[in-house]
Enzyme design. Structure first.
Site, PDB file in Angstrom:
ATOM      1  N   HIS A   1      -2.434  -1.289  -4.168  1.00  0.00           N
ATOM      2  CA  HIS A   1      -3.896  -1.334  -4.259  1.00  0.00           C
ATOM      3  C   HIS A   1      -4.435   0.087  -4.172  1.00  0.00           C
ATOM      4  CE1 HIS A   1      -4.456  -1.929   0.415  1.00  0.00           C
ATOM      5  NE2 HIS A   1      -3.878  -0.786   0.117  1.00  0.00           N
TER       6      HIS A   1
ATOM      7  N   SER B   1       0.830  -1.192   0.000  1.00  0.00           N
ATOM      8  CA  SER B   1       0.000   0.000   0.000  1.00  0.00           C
ATOM      9  C   SER B   1       0.874   1.255   0.000  1.00  0.00           C
ATOM     10  CB  SER B   1      -0.953  -0.072   1.204  1.00  0.00           C
ATOM     11  OG  SER B   1      -1.914   0.935   1.160  1.00  0.00           O
TER      12      SER B   1
END
Length: 197
Positions: free
Chosen positions: A121, A96
């Site tokens: 993501h 992330s």
């Protein structure tokens, strides 16, 4: 508990916490989630190292599951703002916002150890309250998603469409896959020997 390092000199012994000792070598370690505390610490360390010597590179080692987008963008902006090049190295996991910061290092100086994992993501968020408040939060998450995807596209060479597709869900990569994707520039197993001046 933070490990202590004892250093001996002609004037006796000095004790340092391990992170202070690493900072003397221009190494910063992000080994936790990105929060306001960790981001403020990293930004302060980068600014200190720049003030100490703006010509010497900084090394940011990352083992992070991600965290706050706003705090991560504060680190990102500082990395772009300061004069020294920033080497980024994934040790363990860069997921992330951790992966975003890994990719934000100076082009040609982004790397990963060989058994690490890297995951990108879309930003996560939630909202509650009145419908108008939920819409405000949803609009902000969409804005952040577009901003992060654009930066990833610019830094990896992937098309924006490809980034949007790949970040729609958790997208895990090995270091070699991340290198082929453009998130990093090399996979390393041993630290290069630094030249003695």
């Amino acid at each position: 508990m933070i490990p202590i390092v004892i250093e001996e000199s002609g004037r006796g012994e000095r004790a340092f916490d391990i992170y202070s000792r690493l900072l003397r070598e221009r190494i910063i370690f992000l080994g936790e989630a990105v929060t306001s505390d960790s981001a403020n610490r990293i930004v302060a360390q980068m600014l200190f190292l720049e003030a100490e010597d703006p010509e010497k590179d900084i090394y940011l080692y990352i083992n992070s599951p991600g965290g706050s987008v706003y705090d991560g963008l504060g680190i990102f902006d500082t990395m772009q703002h300061i004069k020294p090049d920033v080497h980024t190295v994934c040790v363990g996991l860069a997921a992330s916002m951790g992966a975003f910061l890994l990719c934000a290092g100076t082009k040609g100086k982004r790397s990963s150890l060989q058994h690490s994992r890297i995951m990108i993501h879309q930003p996560l968020g939630g909202a509650q309250g009145q419908a108008s408040d939920i819409r405000i939060q949803a609009d902000e998450i969409l804005f952040l998603k577009e901003r992060l995807n654009k930066e990833l596209s610019d830094r990896t060479g992937q098309t924006l469409d490809r980034i949007q597709q790949d970040t729609d869900r958790d997208f895990f990569m090995s270091p070699t896959e991340a290198m082929n994707y453009g998130l990093i520039d090399s996979v390393i197993d041993k630290r290069p020997v630094q030249a003695v001046a």
